[in-house]
Motif scaffolding. Structure first.
Motif, PDB file in Angstrom:
ATOM      1  N   LEU A 173       9.757   6.812   1.436  1.00  0.00           N
ATOM      2  CA  LEU A 173      10.083   7.539   0.209  1.00  0.00           C
ATOM      3  C   LEU A 173      11.412   7.123  -0.432  1.00  0.00           C
ATOM      4  N   LEU A 174      12.466   7.067   0.386  1.00  0.00           N
ATOM      5  CA  LEU A 174      13.811   6.995  -0.178  1.00  0.00           C
ATOM      6  C   LEU A 174      14.131   5.717  -0.954  1.00  0.00           C
ATOM      7  N   PRO A 175      13.640   4.550  -0.554  1.00  0.00           N
ATOM      8  CA  PRO A 175      13.935   3.362  -1.370  1.00  0.00           C
ATOM      9  C   PRO A 175      13.465   3.496  -2.821  1.00  0.00           C
ATOM     10  N   LYS A 176      12.356   4.170  -3.029  1.00  0.00           N
ATOM     11  CA  LYS A 176      11.846   4.387  -4.387  1.00  0.00           C
ATOM     12  C   LYS A 176      12.783   5.288  -5.175  1.00  0.00           C
ATOM     13  N   PHE A 177      13.232   6.386  -4.550  1.00  0.00           N
ATOM     14  CA  PHE A 177      14.183   7.287  -5.202  1.00  0.00           C
ATOM     15  C   PHE A 177      15.481   6.562  -5.511  1.00  0.00           C
ATOM     16  N   GLU A 178      15.983   5.794  -4.558  1.00  0.00           N
ATOM     17  CA  GLU A 178      17.250   5.097  -4.757  1.00  0.00           C
ATOM     18  C   GLU A 178      17.151   4.088  -5.895  1.00  0.00           C
ATOM     19  N   ALA A 179      16.037   3.377  -5.960  1.00  0.00           N
ATOM     20  CA  ALA A 179      15.856   2.379  -7.021  1.00  0.00           C
ATOM     21  C   ALA A 179      15.784   3.035  -8.397  1.00  0.00           C
ATOM     22  N   GLU A 180      15.165   4.205  -8.467  1.00  0.00           N
ATOM     23  CA  GLU A 180      14.991   4.879  -9.759  1.00  0.00           C
ATOM     24  C   GLU A 180      16.238   5.646 -10.203  1.00  0.00           C
ATOM     25  N   ASP A 197      14.676  17.476  -7.028  1.00  0.00           N
ATOM     26  CA  ASP A 197      13.756  17.399  -8.169  1.00  0.00           C
ATOM     27  C   ASP A 197      12.764  16.251  -8.004  1.00  0.00           C
ATOM     28  N   TRP A 198      13.246  15.132  -7.493  1.00  0.00           N
ATOM     29  CA  TRP A 198      12.362  13.972  -7.337  1.00  0.00           C
ATOM     30  C   TRP A 198      11.287  14.239  -6.286  1.00  0.00           C
ATOM     31  N   LEU A 199      11.662  14.901  -5.190  1.00  0.00           N
ATOM     32  CA  LEU A 199      10.712  15.144  -4.103  1.00  0.00           C
ATOM     33  C   LEU A 199       9.590  16.107  -4.487  1.00  0.00           C
ATOM     34  N   ILE A 200       9.839  16.966  -5.465  1.00  0.00           N
ATOM     35  CA  ILE A 200       8.770  17.880  -5.887  1.00  0.00           C
ATOM     36  C   ILE A 200       7.960  17.299  -7.044  1.00  0.00           C
ATOM     37  N   ALA A 205       6.545  11.505  -5.968  1.00  0.00           N
ATOM     38  CA  ALA A 205       6.887  11.685  -4.555  1.00  0.00           C
ATOM     39  C   ALA A 205       5.805  12.460  -3.817  1.00  0.00           C
ATOM     40  N   GLN A 206       5.265  13.487  -4.468  1.00  0.00           N
ATOM     41  CA  GLN A 206       4.208  14.270  -3.817  1.00  0.00           C
ATOM     42  C   GLN A 206       2.981  13.401  -3.532  1.00  0.00           C
ATOM     43  N   GLY A 207       2.683  12.499  -4.454  1.00  0.00           N
ATOM     44  CA  GLY A 207       1.584  11.568  -4.228  1.00  0.00           C
ATOM     45  C   GLY A 207       1.877  10.607  -3.091  1.00  0.00           C
ATOM     46  N   MET A 208       3.130  10.148  -2.998  1.00  0.00           N
ATOM     47  CA  MET A 208       3.521   9.241  -1.918  1.00  0.00           C
ATOM     48  C   MET A 208       3.438   9.939  -0.562  1.00  0.00           C
ATOM     49  N   ILE A 209       3.802  11.221  -0.518  1.00  0.00           N
ATOM     50  CA  ILE A 209       3.707  11.981   0.732  1.00  0.00           C
ATOM     51  C   ILE A 209       2.250  12.069   1.180  1.00  0.00           C
ATOM     52  N   ASN A 210       1.371  12.378   0.241  1.00  0.00           N
ATOM     53  CA  ASN A 210      -0.054  12.498   0.583  1.00  0.00           C
ATOM     54  C   ASN A 210      -0.664  11.168   1.010  1.00  0.00           C
ATOM     55  N   SER A 211      -0.184  10.098   0.441  1.00  0.00           N
ATOM     56  CA  SER A 211      -0.801   8.795   0.717  1.00  0.00           C
ATOM     57  C   SER A 211      -0.163   8.081   1.907  1.00  0.00           C
ATOM     58  N   TYR A 212       0.904   8.646   2.476  1.00  0.00           N
ATOM     59  CA  TYR A 212       1.573   7.985   3.592  1.00  0.00           C
ATOM     60  C   TYR A 212       0.737   8.125   4.861  1.00  0.00           C
ATOM     61  N   PHE A 222       1.403  13.847   6.621  1.00  0.00           N
ATOM     62  CA  PHE A 222       1.910  15.036   5.951  1.00  0.00           C
ATOM     63  C   PHE A 222       1.037  15.365   4.736  1.00  0.00           C
ATOM     64  N   LYS A 223       1.012  16.624   4.396  1.00  0.00           N
ATOM     65  CA  LYS A 223       0.310  17.081   3.205  1.00  0.00           C
ATOM     66  C   LYS A 223       1.330  17.651   2.222  1.00  0.00           C
ATOM     67  N   ALA A 224       1.362  17.102   1.013  1.00  0.00           N
ATOM     68  CA  ALA A 224       2.278  17.610  -0.019  1.00  0.00           C
ATOM     69  C   ALA A 224       1.884  19.031  -0.406  1.00  0.00           C
ATOM     70  N   THR A 225       2.882  19.899  -0.585  1.00  0.00           N
ATOM     71  CA  THR A 225       2.566  21.318  -0.804  1.00  0.00           C
ATOM     72  C   THR A 225       3.255  21.932  -2.005  1.00  0.00           C
ATOM     73  N   TYR A 226       4.118  21.186  -2.725  1.00  0.00           N
ATOM     74  CA  TYR A 226       4.852  21.839  -3.800  1.00  0.00           C
ATOM     75  C   TYR A 226       3.948  22.227  -4.940  1.00  0.00           C
ATOM     76  N   SER A 227       4.156  23.445  -5.426  1.00  0.00           N
ATOM     77  CA  SER A 227       3.472  23.918  -6.630  1.00  0.00           C
ATOM     78  C   SER A 227       4.440  24.793  -7.408  1.00  0.00           C
TER      79      SER A 227
END
Length: 270
Positions: free
Chosen positions: A45-52, A242-245, A249-256, A264-269
């Motif tokens: 996850l984090l390299p994507k956040f850092e790059a953006e 903010d990025w993690l929700i 990011a939620q899609g990346m969590i589900n696809s990991y 893991f299953k993404a759960t933010y709503s």
């Protein structure tokens, strides 16, 4: 006109500047659980956040209890943990702000493949723990005040079993090392599923009990109250939260996945 000494000084200064680490305001100190690190999720996850974002995230992977302690001391900017009762207390005490549930997996009881305590026939996790204690088999506890350790102690309490029986061993280690010790000793242990999947190739163990709401394992990210510690990187911490929700990011969590298994299953709503 610049002399040779001046030119050398300027060149040296430029070299030092370009080699310097990120400015303090660009660094986000994240205290999180060993499970998010051991599973490989954060490295995904984090390299994507850092790059953006331009921020650099420094990860302190430790037990939830230690992560909350670091936050209480103002030593980190943001925390990601998995112990709901401890997190609620952290917020109630005025240290935590904006807790957001971002994902979940579950806890599992791992043990020898021949299941000597016969816990696979258990109807509840409390019954499974009681059988381990009654059987005299080894149970390896993290014993590190982590979210997993807190969950384990809640289960012993609900099972009305005092975890001081002869086979109970508290090792004071993170999840990965605890799994390796339990494997070597062929004892039972409680693990989050994500770390087990990541370590499965190294283990001669299996899931002997899983399932049910009692073993749900939710993760939250929380900010630190600026009224307590105004000098922390609150802007960076909020950006990470903010990025993690967000959808990406939620899609990346589900696809990991590891070896084809979703961890893991993404759960933010909203």
């Amino acid at each position: 006109m610049l002399n040779l000494k001046s030119i050398f000084s300027i060149a040296l200064a430029a070299t030092l500047i370009t080699g310097m680490p990120a400015h303090a305001e660009e660094i986000i100190k994240l205290a999180t659980t060993t499970s998010t690190e051991n599973s490989g999720l954060l490295k995904n996850l984090l390299p994507k956040f850092e790059a953006e974002s331009g921020y650099q995230v420094q990860v302190i992977a430790t037990g939830t209890g230690k992560a909350l302690k670091l936050a209480r001391q103002g030593d980190v900017d943001v925390i990601m943990t998995h112990a709901p009762a401890a997190e609620a207390k952290f917020v109630d005490e005025g240290y935590g702000l904006l807790p957001r549930g971002i994902m979940m997996n579950d806890f599992v009881i791992l043990g020898p493949k021949n299941d000597p305590a016969n816990i696979r026939s258990s109807k509840t996790v409390e019954q499974a723990f009681a059988k381990i204690a009654e059987s005299g088999e080894l149970f390896i506890s993290r014993g590190d005040n982590s979210g997993t350790n807190m969950k384990e102690l809640i289960i012993w309490n609900n099972a009305q079993v005092d975890p001081s029986f002869e086979g109970y061993k508290s090792v004071g280690q993170g999840m990965g090392k605890t799994l390796l010790m339990a494997n070597e000793l062929q004892g039972y242990t409680l693990s989050d599923r994500g770390t087990f999947v990541a370590y499965k190739a190294k283990l001669d163990m299996t899931i002997d009990f899983d399932g049910g709401q009692a073993l749900a394992n939710p993760y939250q990210i929380m900010l630190i109250n600026p009224a307590k510690y105004p000098d922390l990187n609150h802007k960076g911490a909020r950006a990470l939260s903010d990025w993690l929700i967000g959808a990406e990011a939620q899609g990346m969590i589900n696809s990991y996945t590891v070896k084809g298994e979703q961890l893991f299953k993404a759960t933010y709503s909203e």
